[in-house]
Write a protein that holds these residues in place. Structure first.
Motif, mmCIF file in Angstrom:
data_model
loop_
_atom_site.group_PDB
_atom_site.id
_atom_site.type_symbol
_atom_site.label_atom_id
_atom_site.label_comp_id
_atom_site.label_asym_id
_atom_site.label_seq_id
_atom_site.Cartn_x
_atom_site.Cartn_y
_atom_site.Cartn_z
ATOM 1 N N THR A 93 0.826 -1.209 0.000
ATOM 2 C CA THR A 93 0.000 0.000 0.000
ATOM 3 C C THR A 93 0.858 1.255 0.000
ATOM 4 O O THR A 93 0.570 2.227 -0.711
ATOM 5 C CB THR A 93 -0.935 -0.007 1.220
ATOM 6 O OG1 THR A 93 -1.720 -1.202 1.217
ATOM 7 C CG2 THR A 93 -1.859 1.199 1.198
ATOM 8 N N TYR A 96 2.324 1.836 -3.448
ATOM 9 C CA TYR A 96 1.327 2.378 -4.382
ATOM 10 C C TYR A 96 1.086 3.865 -4.124
ATOM 11 O O TYR A 96 1.063 4.677 -5.066
ATOM 12 C CB TYR A 96 0.017 1.613 -4.253
ATOM 13 C CG TYR A 96 -1.127 2.278 -4.982
ATOM 14 C CD1 TYR A 96 -1.227 2.206 -6.376
ATOM 15 C CD2 TYR A 96 -2.085 3.009 -4.283
ATOM 16 C CE1 TYR A 96 -2.256 2.846 -7.044
ATOM 17 C CE2 TYR A 96 -3.114 3.642 -4.953
ATOM 18 C CZ TYR A 96 -3.203 3.557 -6.330
ATOM 19 O OH TYR A 96 -4.222 4.209 -6.992
ATOM 20 N N LEU A 97 0.906 4.228 -2.863
ATOM 21 C CA LEU A 97 0.593 5.620 -2.551
ATOM 22 C C LEU A 97 1.747 6.557 -2.854
ATOM 23 O O LEU A 97 1.532 7.712 -3.258
ATOM 24 C CB LEU A 97 0.189 5.736 -1.077
ATOM 25 C CG LEU A 97 -1.131 5.068 -0.685
ATOM 26 C CD1 LEU A 97 -1.335 5.139 0.826
ATOM 27 C CD2 LEU A 97 -2.307 5.714 -1.403
ATOM 28 N N ALA A 101 0.392 6.318 -7.124
ATOM 29 C CA ALA A 101 -0.822 7.146 -7.012
ATOM 30 C C ALA A 101 -0.507 8.604 -7.323
ATOM 31 O O ALA A 101 0.506 9.156 -6.863
ATOM 32 C CB ALA A 101 -1.416 7.015 -5.609
ATOM 33 N N LYS A 102 -1.365 9.218 -8.106
ATOM 34 C CA LYS A 102 -1.223 10.640 -8.410
ATOM 35 C C LYS A 102 -1.905 11.470 -7.322
ATOM 36 O O LYS A 102 -2.723 10.970 -6.556
ATOM 37 C CB LYS A 102 -1.828 10.943 -9.780
ATOM 38 C CG LYS A 102 -1.130 10.219 -10.936
ATOM 39 C CD LYS A 102 -1.774 10.562 -12.265
ATOM 40 C CE LYS A 102 -1.076 9.834 -13.414
ATOM 41 N NZ LYS A 102 -1.703 10.139 -14.729
ATOM 42 N N ASP A 103 -1.554 12.728 -7.280
ATOM 43 C CA ASP A 103 -2.111 13.630 -6.265
ATOM 44 C C ASP A 103 -3.515 14.050 -6.684
ATOM 45 O O ASP A 103 -3.728 15.119 -7.249
ATOM 46 C CB ASP A 103 -1.202 14.847 -6.086
ATOM 47 C CG ASP A 103 -1.640 15.712 -4.909
ATOM 48 O OD1 ASP A 103 -2.441 15.224 -4.096
ATOM 49 O OD2 ASP A 103 -1.190 16.864 -4.828
ATOM 50 N N THR A 104 -4.469 13.173 -6.408
ATOM 51 C CA THR A 104 -5.862 13.440 -6.739
ATOM 52 C C THR A 104 -6.689 13.495 -5.459
ATOM 53 O O THR A 104 -6.199 13.185 -4.363
ATOM 54 C CB THR A 104 -6.423 12.361 -7.669
ATOM 55 O OG1 THR A 104 -6.365 11.085 -6.995
ATOM 56 C CG2 THR A 104 -5.613 12.282 -8.960
ATOM 57 N N SER A 107 -6.810 9.968 -3.836
ATOM 58 C CA SER A 107 -5.616 9.578 -3.084
ATOM 59 C C SER A 107 -5.486 10.373 -1.783
ATOM 60 O O SER A 107 -5.052 9.826 -0.762
ATOM 61 C CB SER A 107 -4.368 9.775 -3.945
ATOM 62 O OG SER A 107 -4.183 11.138 -4.264
ATOM 63 N N ARG A 108 -5.886 11.638 -1.805
ATOM 64 C CA ARG A 108 -5.834 12.427 -0.568
ATOM 65 C C ARG A 108 -6.830 11.911 0.462
ATOM 66 O O ARG A 108 -6.556 11.923 1.664
ATOM 67 C CB ARG A 108 -6.087 13.896 -0.884
ATOM 68 C CG ARG A 108 -4.937 14.581 -1.614
ATOM 69 C CD ARG A 108 -5.072 16.093 -1.551
ATOM 70 N NE ARG A 108 -6.239 16.559 -2.284
ATOM 71 C CZ ARG A 108 -6.245 16.903 -3.566
ATOM 72 N NH1 ARG A 108 -5.113 16.816 -4.266
ATOM 73 N NH2 ARG A 108 -7.338 17.330 -4.162
ATOM 74 N N ILE A 110 -7.756 8.782 0.740
ATOM 75 C CA ILE A 110 -7.158 7.548 1.268
ATOM 76 C C ILE A 110 -6.099 7.878 2.317
ATOM 77 O O ILE A 110 -6.053 7.265 3.399
ATOM 78 C CB ILE A 110 -6.548 6.724 0.119
ATOM 79 C CG1 ILE A 110 -7.658 6.197 -0.799
ATOM 80 C CG2 ILE A 110 -5.723 5.554 0.675
ATOM 81 C CD1 ILE A 110 -7.141 5.414 -1.978
ATOM 82 N N GLN A 111 -5.250 8.856 2.013
ATOM 83 C CA GLN A 111 -4.199 9.239 2.956
ATOM 84 C C GLN A 111 -4.804 9.719 4.274
ATOM 85 O O GLN A 111 -4.338 9.359 5.365
ATOM 86 C CB GLN A 111 -3.333 10.341 2.345
ATOM 87 C CG GLN A 111 -2.490 9.903 1.170
ATOM 88 C CD GLN A 111 -1.173 9.283 1.601
ATOM 89 O OE1 GLN A 111 -1.041 8.838 2.729
ATOM 90 N NE2 GLN A 111 -0.214 9.233 0.709
ATOM 91 N N GLN A 163 5.556 4.619 4.365
ATOM 92 C CA GLN A 163 5.529 5.809 3.507
ATOM 93 C C GLN A 163 6.630 6.780 3.897
ATOM 94 O O GLN A 163 7.305 7.345 3.024
ATOM 95 C CB GLN A 163 4.168 6.496 3.607
ATOM 96 C CG GLN A 163 3.057 5.811 2.836
ATOM 97 C CD GLN A 163 1.778 6.620 2.870
ATOM 98 O OE1 GLN A 163 0.922 6.407 3.727
ATOM 99 N NE2 GLN A 163 1.644 7.557 1.958
#
Length: 289
Positions: A93, A96-97, A101-104, A107-108, A110-111, A163
């Motif tokens: 995970t 991937y992040l 993963a793009k800064d969309t 994704s934010r 999920i973070q 991360q």
């Protein structure tokens, strides 16, 4: 006049800084003294009861015959299932992040959820495990249900620590790998992960150290206080060391307090061994890099 006011302001800041320094030092000393007194009491009560019979006997209604064998083996079963699951899922995970993963907005979200899940009380994970694993998936009150619940508990912590370890890898190393013709996956597996591995391993083992001492989720998913056999498969009924220690501490006989203290000493030895192993792995891989 201005220099005088500035001097007064500097003195005031120094005085405030000194007061806060003394306050923090006193708080630290208070915590250390309280911990030392607690450890002294535990060692005084439990060292005399920590012998071979205690390690090889099952729990008993008689303090002299009580042992921690079933709980110790149950804890080993839990960690043997929880450790690979959390490491594989958590690191995957984090990769991937951080790498894909793009800064969309997705994704934010999920973070943010992962960061929030790291602070959720453990009893909530116990209720989730009871609903999903015990009742919905019909895994019953087994080792597997407890291990999956503990996986959910520590997974956010491992993801966040992984991360942070991946973020410490300089972008220049990635660019150098791309310049040599490597693709993204080759760069991740041969450059990023080896460089970030000390931090990932340290965070993972420290997270498992938290899991090994949790009691509330295991009580909710059905860990029992008395087991007179050793688990043979992940679907067996089980107990764990924190559950057994809690059961002994709640007994009215004074001797059981000493037995509980012996269990606490053994649990502390396991925790300190895991932390020492994390430090060893970190230093080993840092020297290789």
């Amino acid at each position: 006049m201005e220099s005088h006011n500035e001097l007064q302001h500097i003195n005031k800041r120094k005085s405030k800084n000194k007061r806060f320094h003394q306050l923090f030092l006193a708080s630290t000393c208070f915590g250390i003294v309280a911990l030392a007194l607690l450890l002294i009491q535990i060692l005084y009560q439990g060292l005399g009861w920590l012998d071979w019979d205690f390690l090889t006997n099952y729990s008993s209604r008689l303090p002299d015959r009580a042992g921690i064998l079933a709980a110790f083996v149950g804890t080993l079963w839990l960690m043997a299932i929880t450790a690979p699951l959390t490491f594989i899922i958590g690191v995957a995970t984090a990769i991937y992040l951080e790498e894909y993963a793009k800064d969309t907005l997705f994704s934010r979200i999920i973070q943010t959820n992962i960061a929030n899940l790291a602070g959720v009380p453990s009893i909530v994970y116990g209720l989730l495990g009871l609903t999903v694993f015990v009742r919905l998936l019909h895994l019953e009150r087994s080792i597997l249900s407890g291990a999956l619940t503990m996986t959910l508990l520590v997974l956010p912590i491992i993801i966040v620590s992984s991360q942070e370890a991946i973020k410490t890898v300089p972008q220049s190393l990635r660019n150098a790998s791309f310049a040599l013709g490597a693709n993204r996956w080759q760069t991740i597996t041969r450059v990023v992960l080896p460089t970030a591995l000390p931090g990932i391993l340290t965070g993972s083992i420290l997270s498992l150290s938290r899991a090994i001492g949790e009691t509330a989720p295991l009580i909710v998913v059905g860990a029992v206080a008395y087991v007179a056999f050793l688990p043979q498969s992940p679907m067996d009924t089980f107990t764990a060391m924190p559950i057994q220690i809690f059961n002994w501490a709640s007994q009215p006989q004074a001797e059981f307090q000493n037995v509980a203290a012996a269990g606490i000493i053994l649990l502390l030895i396991m925790l300190l061994s895991m932390n020492a192993f994390a430090i060893y792995l970190r230093n080993k891989y840092q020297r290789k890099l």
